[in-house]
Design a protein around this motif. Structure first.
Motif, PDB file in Angstrom:
ATOM      1  N   ALA A   1       0.831  -1.206   0.000  1.00 37.51           N
ATOM      2  CA  ALA A   1       0.000   0.000   0.000  1.00 37.51           C
ATOM      3  C   ALA A   1       0.863   1.254   0.000  1.00 37.51           C
ATOM      4  CB  ALA A   1      -0.930  -0.005   1.214  1.00 37.51           C
ATOM      5  N   ALA A   2       1.923   1.253   0.811  1.00 40.54           N
ATOM      6  CA  ALA A   2       2.808   2.421   0.884  1.00 40.54           C
ATOM      7  C   ALA A   2       3.444   2.703  -0.470  1.00 40.54           C
ATOM      8  CB  ALA A   2       3.875   2.198   1.951  1.00 40.54           C
ATOM      9  N   LEU A   3       3.934   1.665  -1.142  1.00 45.70           N
ATOM     10  CA  LEU A   3       4.577   1.855  -2.450  1.00 45.70           C
ATOM     11  C   LEU A   3       3.573   2.257  -3.524  1.00 45.70           C
ATOM     12  CD1 LEU A   3       7.158  -1.067  -2.444  1.00 45.70           C
ATOM     13  CD2 LEU A   3       7.571   1.371  -2.000  1.00 45.70           C
ATOM     14  N   ARG A   4       2.376   1.697  -3.480  1.00 45.10           N
ATOM     15  CA  ARG A   4       1.336   2.083  -4.452  1.00 45.10           C
ATOM     16  C   ARG A   4       0.988   3.555  -4.283  1.00 45.10           C
ATOM     17  NH1 ARG A   4      -3.577   2.986  -3.417  1.00 45.10           N
ATOM     18  NH2 ARG A   4      -3.687   1.657  -1.568  1.00 45.10           N
ATOM     19  N   GLU A   5       0.749   3.965  -3.037  1.00 43.72           N
ATOM     20  CA  GLU A   5       0.395   5.365  -2.778  1.00 43.72           C
ATOM     21  C   GLU A   5       1.536   6.304  -3.165  1.00 43.72           C
ATOM     22  OE1 GLU A   5      -2.370   6.870  -1.832  1.00 43.72           O
ATOM     23  OE2 GLU A   5      -3.610   5.136  -1.363  1.00 43.72           O
ATOM     24  N   LEU A   6       2.761   5.906  -2.921  1.00 45.35           N
ATOM     25  CA  LEU A   6       3.925   6.705  -3.303  1.00 45.35           C
ATOM     26  C   LEU A   6       3.916   6.974  -4.802  1.00 45.35           C
ATOM     27  CD1 LEU A   6       6.778   7.896  -2.609  1.00 45.35           C
ATOM     28  CD2 LEU A   6       7.667   5.608  -3.120  1.00 45.35           C
ATOM     29  N   HIS A   7       3.690   5.945  -5.576  1.00 40.64           N
ATOM     30  CA  HIS A   7       3.674   6.104  -7.033  1.00 40.64           C
ATOM     31  C   HIS A   7       2.462   6.921  -7.487  1.00 40.64           C
ATOM     32  CE1 HIS A   7       3.154   4.981 -11.280  1.00 40.64           C
ATOM     33  NE2 HIS A   7       4.461   5.131 -11.271  1.00 40.64           N
ATOM     34  N   GLU A   8       1.281   6.636  -6.929  1.00 40.68           N
ATOM     35  CA  GLU A   8       0.069   7.351  -7.324  1.00 40.68           C
ATOM     36  C   GLU A   8       0.132   8.830  -6.962  1.00 40.68           C
ATOM     37  OE1 GLU A   8      -3.068   3.620  -6.769  1.00 40.68           O
ATOM     38  OE2 GLU A   8      -3.267   5.379  -5.477  1.00 40.68           O
ATOM     39  N   GLU A   9       0.624   9.142  -5.782  1.00 39.73           N
ATOM     40  CA  GLU A   9       0.594  10.522  -5.291  1.00 39.73           C
ATOM     41  C   GLU A   9       1.691  11.400  -5.855  1.00 39.73           C
ATOM     42  OE1 GLU A   9       0.430  10.736  -1.037  1.00 39.73           O
ATOM     43  OE2 GLU A   9      -1.453   9.630  -0.946  1.00 39.73           O
ATOM     44  N   VAL A  10       2.913  10.869  -5.964  1.00 42.59           N
ATOM     45  CA  VAL A  10       4.038  11.733  -6.346  1.00 42.59           C
ATOM     46  C   VAL A  10       4.916  11.171  -7.460  1.00 42.59           C
ATOM     47  CG1 VAL A  10       4.092  12.940  -4.120  1.00 42.59           C
ATOM     48  CG2 VAL A  10       5.472  10.873  -4.442  1.00 42.59           C
ATOM     49  N   GLY A  11       4.567   9.997  -8.020  1.00 43.75           N
ATOM     50  CA  GLY A  11       5.304   9.455  -9.157  1.00 43.75           C
ATOM     51  C   GLY A  11       6.705   8.969  -8.861  1.00 43.75           C
ATOM     52  N   VAL A  12       6.931   8.474  -7.647  1.00 44.62           N
ATOM     53  CA  VAL A  12       8.255   7.992  -7.245  1.00 44.62           C
ATOM     54  C   VAL A  12       8.199   6.482  -7.039  1.00 44.62           C
ATOM     55  CG1 VAL A  12       9.960   8.074  -5.354  1.00 44.62           C
ATOM     56  CG2 VAL A  12       8.989  10.189  -6.263  1.00 44.62           C
ATOM     57  N   ALA A  13       9.300   5.804  -7.368  1.00 43.40           N
ATOM     58  CA  ALA A  13       9.441   4.371  -7.118  1.00 43.40           C
ATOM     59  C   ALA A  13      10.521   4.162  -6.059  1.00 43.40           C
ATOM     60  CB  ALA A  13       9.817   3.638  -8.398  1.00 43.40           C
ATOM     61  N   ALA A  14      10.315   3.174  -5.205  1.00 42.84           N
ATOM     62  CA  ALA A  14      11.256   2.897  -4.118  1.00 42.84           C
ATOM     63  C   ALA A  14      11.180   1.427  -3.748  1.00 42.84           C
ATOM     64  CB  ALA A  14      10.910   3.765  -2.906  1.00 42.84           C
ATOM     65  N   SER A  15      12.125   1.002  -2.921  1.00 41.28           N
ATOM     66  CA  SER A  15      12.086  -0.354  -2.366  1.00 41.28           C
ATOM     67  C   SER A  15      12.085  -0.241  -0.847  1.00 41.28           C
ATOM     68  CB  SER A  15      13.255  -1.198  -2.859  1.00 41.28           C
ATOM     69  OG  SER A  15      14.479  -0.583  -2.536  1.00 41.28           O
ATOM     70  N   VAL A  16      11.154  -0.922  -0.227  1.00 42.68           N
ATOM     71  CA  VAL A  16      10.974  -0.830   1.219  1.00 42.68           C
ATOM     72  C   VAL A  16      12.123  -1.517   1.945  1.00 42.68           C
ATOM     73  CG1 VAL A  16       9.522  -1.583   3.156  1.00 42.68           C
ATOM     74  CG2 VAL A  16       8.474  -0.570   1.131  1.00 42.68           C
ATOM     75  N   ILE A  17      12.659  -0.826   2.947  1.00 40.20           N
ATOM     76  CA  ILE A  17      13.665  -1.386   3.845  1.00 40.20           C
ATOM     77  C   ILE A  17      12.949  -2.138   4.964  1.00 40.20           C
ATOM     78  CG2 ILE A  17      15.531  -0.857   5.456  1.00 40.20           C
ATOM     79  CD1 ILE A  17      15.846   1.826   3.838  1.00 40.20           C
ATOM     80  N   GLY A  18      11.960  -1.478   5.558  1.00 40.79           N
ATOM     81  CA  GLY A  18      11.196  -2.090   6.639  1.00 40.79           C
ATOM     82  C   GLY A  18      10.307  -1.079   7.327  1.00 40.79           C
ATOM     83  N   PRO A  19       9.466  -1.554   8.244  1.00 45.07           N
ATOM     84  CA  PRO A  19       8.582  -0.642   8.977  1.00 45.07           C
ATOM     85  C   PRO A  19       9.359   0.192   9.978  1.00 45.07           C
ATOM     86  CG  PRO A  19       8.349  -2.879   9.797  1.00 45.07           C
ATOM     87  CD  PRO A  19       9.282  -2.944   8.621  1.00 45.07           C
ATOM     88  N   ILE A  20       8.870   1.405  10.213  1.00 46.16           N
ATOM     89  CA  ILE A  20       9.461   2.269  11.240  1.00 46.16           C
ATOM     90  C   ILE A  20       8.623   2.141  12.506  1.00 46.16           C
ATOM     91  CG2 ILE A  20      10.080   4.618  11.891  1.00 46.16           C
ATOM     92  CD1 ILE A  20      10.468   5.177   8.876  1.00 46.16           C
ATOM     93  N   ARG A  21       7.448   2.718  12.477  1.00 47.97           N
ATOM     94  CA  ARG A  21       6.518   2.603  13.607  1.00 47.97           C
ATOM     95  C   ARG A  21       5.167   3.152  13.167  1.00 47.97           C
ATOM     96  NH1 ARG A  21       5.376   7.386  16.225  1.00 47.97           N
ATOM     97  NH2 ARG A  21       6.820   9.090  15.931  1.00 47.97           N
ATOM     98  N   PRO A  22       4.116   2.711  13.827  1.00 46.55           N
ATOM     99  CA  PRO A  22       2.813   3.289  13.490  1.00 46.55           C
ATOM    100  C   PRO A  22       2.643   4.661  14.146  1.00 46.55           C
ATOM    101  CG  PRO A  22       2.552   1.544  15.107  1.00 46.55           C
ATOM    102  CD  PRO A  22       4.012   1.602  14.749  1.00 46.55           C
ATOM    103  N   VAL A  23       1.821   5.469  13.508  1.00 45.29           N
ATOM    104  CA  VAL A  23       1.449   6.786  14.027  1.00 45.29           C
ATOM    105  C   VAL A  23      -0.071   6.824  14.071  1.00 45.29           C
ATOM    106  CG1 VAL A  23       1.468   9.265  13.557  1.00 45.29           C
ATOM    107  CG2 VAL A  23       3.474   7.880  13.018  1.00 45.29           C
ATOM    108  N   GLU A  24      -0.608   7.307  15.171  1.00 53.08           N
ATOM    109  CA  GLU A  24      -2.061   7.474  15.257  1.00 53.08           C
ATOM    110  C   GLU A  24      -2.387   8.950  15.155  1.00 53.08           C
ATOM    111  OE1 GLU A  24      -4.626   4.848  17.648  1.00 53.08           O
ATOM    112  OE2 GLU A  24      -2.770   4.504  18.766  1.00 53.08           O
ATOM    113  N   ILE A  25      -3.310   9.264  14.265  1.00 52.96           N
ATOM    114  CA  ILE A  25      -3.795  10.634  14.108  1.00 52.96           C
ATOM    115  C   ILE A  25      -5.268  10.627  14.488  1.00 52.96           C
ATOM    116  CG2 ILE A  25      -4.163  12.562  12.519  1.00 52.96           C
ATOM    117  CD1 ILE A  25      -1.218  11.943  12.770  1.00 52.96           C
TER     118      ILE A  25
END
Length: 147
Positions: free
Chosen positions: A55-79
């Motif tokens: 989901a993170a990589l899909r949103e990255l590409h859809e929102e700003v047109g960037v491709a990346a490879s995930v290293i790993g999770p950092i931490r969750p944030v609650e808003i």
């Protein structure tokens, strides 16, 4: 049909990604409410059948047109935002990920009013979503440790 995100009956699960390139992280100024104009990580809601990282990589590409490879999770944030009466106006649980940049410079659009590559010090000075500077620092450290 109403948008449940505007009058939530449950928290929404989302994923974001801190893409690191040359010691800087790609930040995007939110194009929509809540928190329109604040800098944050590209990300969005997780779709059924998608992993958090996908989901993170899909949103990255859809929102700003960037491709990346995930290293790993950092931490969750609650808003959790409340209206004037104290009622919950929005509630998101967002799993942040660190990633190595692969392609794309970052583009503005409906989801991103502005994009910029920022180091940890700049992230401290920008108007950001809650907890973003700590996530930027963690992503840069993870990227440096995995190069």
């Amino acid at each position: 049909m109403t948008d449940d995100r505007l009058a939530p009956t449950r928290p929404f699960l989302a994923a974001s990604v801190a893409v690191v390139r040359d010691g800087r992280v790609l930040l995007a100024a939110r194009g929509k409410e809540p928190m329109r104009g604040l800098f944050t990580l590209p990300g969005g809601l997780v779709e059924v059948g998608e992993t958090l990282a996908e989901a993170a990589l899909r949103e990255l590409h859809e929102e700003v047109g960037v491709a990346a490879s995930v290293i790993g999770p950092i931490r969750p944030v609650e808003i959790i935002l409340r209206d004037e009466a104290g009622r919950v106006a929005s509630h998101f649980v967002i799993q942040a990920h660190a990633a190595h940049w692969r392609a794309g410079e970052g583009e503005t659009g409906p989801e991103a009013l502005d994009v910029r590559w920022a180091d940890a010090a700049e992230a401290e000075r920008l108007p950001t979503t809650p907890g973003l500077p700590d996530i930027v620092r963690a992503a840069i450290a993870m990227a440096e440790a995995t190069r």
